[in-house]
Design a protein around this motif. Structure first.
Motif, PDB file in Angstrom:
ATOM      1  N   VAL A  81      89.045  39.916  34.041  1.00  0.00           N
ATOM      2  CA  VAL A  81      89.005  38.683  33.262  1.00  0.00           C
ATOM      3  C   VAL A  81      87.745  37.918  33.659  1.00  0.00           C
ATOM      4  O   VAL A  81      87.321  37.975  34.811  1.00  0.00           O
ATOM      5  N   SER A  82      87.132  37.272  32.713  1.00  0.00           N
ATOM      6  CA  SER A  82      85.915  36.522  33.038  1.00  0.00           C
ATOM      7  C   SER A  82      85.770  35.317  32.112  1.00  0.00           C
ATOM      8  O   SER A  82      86.448  35.225  31.083  1.00  0.00           O
ATOM      9  N   ASP A  83      84.889  34.432  32.527  1.00  0.00           N
ATOM     10  CA  ASP A  83      84.597  33.197  31.774  1.00  0.00           C
ATOM     11  C   ASP A  83      85.858  32.401  31.452  1.00  0.00           C
ATOM     12  O   ASP A  83      86.033  31.949  30.320  1.00  0.00           O
ATOM     13  N   ILE A  84      86.736  32.284  32.414  1.00  0.00           N
ATOM     14  CA  ILE A  84      87.989  31.563  32.150  1.00  0.00           C
ATOM     15  C   ILE A  84      87.813  30.082  32.474  1.00  0.00           C
ATOM     16  O   ILE A  84      87.474  29.722  33.596  1.00  0.00           O
TER      17      ILE A  84
ATOM     18  N   SER B 251      86.245  34.285  37.213  1.00  0.00           N
ATOM     19  CA  SER B 251      86.388  35.691  36.857  1.00  0.00           C
ATOM     20  C   SER B 251      87.006  36.409  38.045  1.00  0.00           C
ATOM     21  O   SER B 251      86.749  36.080  39.197  1.00  0.00           O
TER      22      SER B 251
ATOM     23  N   LYS C 137      89.072  37.802  28.105  1.00  0.00           N
ATOM     24  CA  LYS C 137      88.519  36.466  27.886  1.00  0.00           C
ATOM     25  C   LYS C 137      89.507  35.620  27.083  1.00  0.00           C
ATOM     26  O   LYS C 137      90.436  36.144  26.481  1.00  0.00           O
TER      27      LYS C 137
END
Lengths: 269, 339
Positions: free
Chosen positions: A19-22, A10, A217
């Motif tokens: 942006v997160s949980d990539i 993230s 996401k």
């Protein structure tokens, strides 16, 4: 182990997580498109990979080595970025392209060596920009500038090429010309390419794999026909579309439908 | 393919060295007693003890060395700052360095420190003032270890205003004699009797030139912007800070030994950029040499035009620099852009 491995990443600006949980893993030599609406975090994802933004969490490894452990120069030798805004300072095409050799120069190397010149020459030929070598960047058209920017990135001889909307503001001939070049680089040089692109049809036509981003996401990733479905697009873009395989390539093609037609269809029903 | 460029650079460099030599010879020969060019070498080698020898070696030569150092350092600082900020209008004084130095000197004069401690206090006070400004501009514009270059420019301009207001306050409230001393100092002059200061100035400016060449790739890459320089493997956070420190040290040194000499740091880099292009590899050394030669030439005019009185050198640099720059800009500038 894949070539580029992004785990639970993230990143973003200040306190916001854009942006997160990539989680992404890409094998060497693949051509990956990143699609998604404006503000969905595509460019932020790129900035996380290129090191412009610090990661808030997670880990990125390139060729089995954590990107954090790369020196600045080492990173630039492995990863080249072509950004959206190609500025046009008072610099000639040749000088600009040669700047791609900077990551290979030691602090005390004052002049370009024979190898630098040969490499620059080779890629300028490949991208057909040799005839504009003495022009200033400010004298180039948008498409020419894009070509030159890609040439500079190639001169860095990277393993991974990040392209941020290489076709924006270009007419269809130039769009195809640029994407054909990128495809050729991918095929012939085995260059791994990640490309942000707005045009879903071009994304489906050229990329081996797509990553659909939404609200910071990953909404969907995989083969184009798996990602570019009617339901995914309607959910992410909030737009009604009609999809059908391209009769020549078999890749998914997307048709936009105007409101008037939609209304008349629903009336008929 | 681009080796021809290096040959061209060599030719330009030769030309600039000749310009410096011409300025030095002109400056050596002109003054209260004119010494013909043909005799200069003879006097310097054999004429020990003669008046001419004393004039050349103890009056004119130290002044020329100071002029070369100050002119070179100011131009170099200008080139570096324009490179960092990617703004052709930035000059060493934009960041408030001259304002801070002038305030320091004004304070020292008003407080009477020059009577109690001696004349070296003025350069020292100038340097402390310059340093204080640089540190405060720097502290105010660094956030989370990153310099915000555009903020910094505005902060520098503001600090410059604050310093000049404070100085005007001092000038308005002090005695006439102090006022005269302050004004005289601010106008700038290469009339520096202290040999050690001249030596220090020469060493700092040459070191500044050498050290800035360590950052040559950074400066060149920064032409594309900070982000793109980073993509080319440049550690911009650290190198921009170091470059800023180099430029500030150079400027602080110049202001403290020679007062405020305007225009040089702005005009010489611009002028050289029009001639040789924007590659810093040639730009740094060319600006350094030409800046030095320019100051030596202007100083010679300043001390001979209305002899036995002396004009402030800033008058000459401003007039000559400004007029010739406009002329060049209009005639040549059409072909190339400034930055």
């Amino acid at each position: 182990m894949k070539f580029l491995e992004i785990e639970n990443m993230s990143c973003g600006y200040e306190k916001k997580f854009l942006v997160s949980d990539i989680d992404i893993s890409i094998s060497k030599g693949s051509f990956v498109g990143i699609i998604g609406p404006n503000g969905s975090g595509k460019t932020t994802l790129f900035k996380g990979i290129s090191g412009d933004l610090k990661l808030k969490s997670g880990k990125i490894s390139l060729g089995n080595k954590n990107l954090k452990l790369f020196s600045h120069k080492e990173r630039a030798r492995n990863l080249a970025v072509v950004t959206q805004d190609i500025e046009s300072p008072d610099i000639t095409v040749e000088d600009y392209v040669l700047m791609g050799r900077l990551p290979y120069h030691t602090g005390f190397q004052f002049f370009e060596n024979e190898e630098d010149l040969e490499i620059a020459e080779k890629y300028m030929k490949l991208t057909a920009v040799t005839n504009m070598r003495d022009k200033f960047l400010s004298q180039l058209s948008g498409g020419e500038r894009q070509m030159v920017a890609i040439t500079k990135a190639l001169v860095q001889e990277p393993e991974l090429l990040l392209l941020d909307e290489p076709t924006s503001h270009l007419d269809i001939a130039l769009q195809i010309q640029i994407l054909n070049l990128v495809q050729q680089l991918n095929d012939e040089l085995g260059l791994t390419v990640m490309m942000i692109i707005h045009d879903l049809n071009l994304a489906g036509e050229y990329c081996d794999e797509l990553i659909l981003m939404n609200k910071g996401k990953i909404k969907e990733k995989g083969l184009p026909e798996y990602v570019l479905t009617y339901s995914n697009i309607e959910e992410v873009y909030g737009t009604v579309v009609f999809t059908q395989p391209n009769p020549l390539s078999g890749r998914p093609a997307i048709f936009l439908v105007s409101k008037r037609i939609l209304n008349s269809i629903s009336k008929e029903r | 393919m681009s080796y021809s460029r290096y040959i061209k650079w060599g030719l330009w460099l030769t030309l600039f060295i000749l310009v410096v030599i011409a300025a030095v010879l002109y400056s050596l020969s002109r003054g209260e007693i004119d010494i013909p060019l043909s005799k200069i070498a003879g006097i310097l080698i054999e004429g020990k003890g003669s008046i001419e020898y004393t004039v050349l070696s103890e009056i004119r030569l130290p002044r020329i060395i100071l002029g070369l150092s100050v002119g070179g350092a100011l131009s170099l600082a200008g080139v570096i700052l324009q490179g960092i900020y990617r703004n052709p209008l930035v000059e060493p004084y934009t960041l408030g360095i001259s304002g801070g130095a002038a305030l320091g000197v004004a304070f020292a004069i008003v407080a009477g420190l020059s009577y109690t401690i001696g004349s070296v206090i003025l350069p020292a006070a100038g340097f402390i003032g310059a340093l204080a400004t640089v540190v405060s501009v720097y502290m105010l514009s660094v956030r989370k270890g990153k310099i915000h270059t555009q903020n910094m420019l505005l902060i520098g301009v503001m600090i410059s205003f604050i310093a000049s207001s404070a100085m005007m306050f001092l000038m308005a409230t002090t005695t006439n004699e102090n006022l005269h001393n302050i004004v005289f100092w601010v106008m700038g002059s290469l009339d520096e009797a202290n040999e050690n200061l001249i030596r220090i100035a020469a060493i700092i400016s040459v070191c500044g030139l050498l050290v800035s060449y360590l950052f040559i790739h950074t400066l060149n890459a920064l032409r594309l912007g900070e982000e793109k320089a980073r993509h080319l493997g440049i550690n911009t956070d650290i190198s921009i800070k170091l470059l800023f420190i180099i430029a500030s040290m150079l400027t602080g040194m110049c202001v403290s030994v020679a007062g405020v000499i305007g225009f040089v740091g702005l005009i010489i880099p611009q002028f050289i950029r029009i001639i040789v292009g924007s590659d810093f590899r040639i730009l740094l050394i060319s600006s350094f040499l030409t800046g030095g030669g320019f100051i030596v030439f202007c100083d010679t005019l300043a001390r001979t035009l209305i002899a036995p009185n002396e004009l402030p050198i800033g008058v000459i640099t401003g007039v000559i620099g400004g007029i010739s720059f406009i002329f060049i800009l209009i005639n040549l500038g059409k072909r190339s852009k400034l930055i």
